[in-house]
Design a protein around this motif. Structure first.
Motif: not given
Length: 200
Positions: A51, A55, A58, A90, A112
């Protein structure tokens, strides 16, 4: 603090990484490394991800959106539009790759893909009209969980973290009340030295 996976859904477990939201919130995901550890410990997600800060941000945004929508569902109110957009957007990303072998199921993917899977898991439970979502019955706990128990009688997010604490507190309260009652005689007087002076 250790992570708890008791909500019955990875999206709800992610939302539960902020403890005691109403009183003194404690964020268990204070850094990207914490998020990496949470993903590794979640059974439905890849064993290992990396990460970066973007990210990580997010993931926190998704977490708060999921929590807001879950709370909306618990309180039977319309979904927050901004949170809906975050979760829906997302959910359009890449998904983890799953492979079956003699060793079992192997899940692979980057962060992701993890966020996509988590968002989709959240959507599946939030969209289910028969899913019973509840907030934990312990006063200080704000975790929302999926109650799959017979008759939807589950009260706490988990016995180890909350149920046993509630029961222990109730037991201590009963002991205190019993001790206080035993120390008082009829009419609220103490029960010491109150014997009869008449003949036996």
């Amino acid at each position: 603090m250790n992570f708890a996976f008791v909500s019955g859904n990875p999206a709800l477990d992610l939302a539960g990484t902020v403890v005691s939201r109403r009183d003194e919130p404690v964020d268990l995901l204070a850094a990207p490394a914490d998020l990496e550890r949470w993903v590794a410990e979640c059974d439905e997600l890849p064993d290992r991800v990396t990460a970066d800060f973007a990210a990580f941000e997010s993931a926190l945004s998704l977490r708060e959106a999921i929590y807001r929508l879950a709370l909306d569902r618990v309180l039977d109110r319309p979904f927050d539009p901004g949170s809906l957009k975050i979760v829906n957007d997302t959910a359009t990303g890449p998904v983890p790759v799953i492979k079956l072998s003699d060793a079992g199921l192997h899940i692979a993917g980057d962060l992701l893909a993890v966020l996509t899977h988590t968002a989709r898991s959240g959507i599946s439970v939030l969209a289910d009209p028969h899913a019973c979502l509840k907030e934990c019955g312990r006063t200080d706990c704000t975790r929302i969980y999926l109650d799959r128990s017979r008759g939807a009688r589950r009260t706490w997010c988990g016995m180890d973290e909350c149920g046993n604490r509630v029961k222990a507190a109730a037991y201590r309260a009963r002991r205190r009340a019993s001790t206080t009652a035993e120390g008082r005689g009829p009419g609220g007087t103490t029960g010491r030295g109150g014997g009869s002076s008449g003949p036996h």
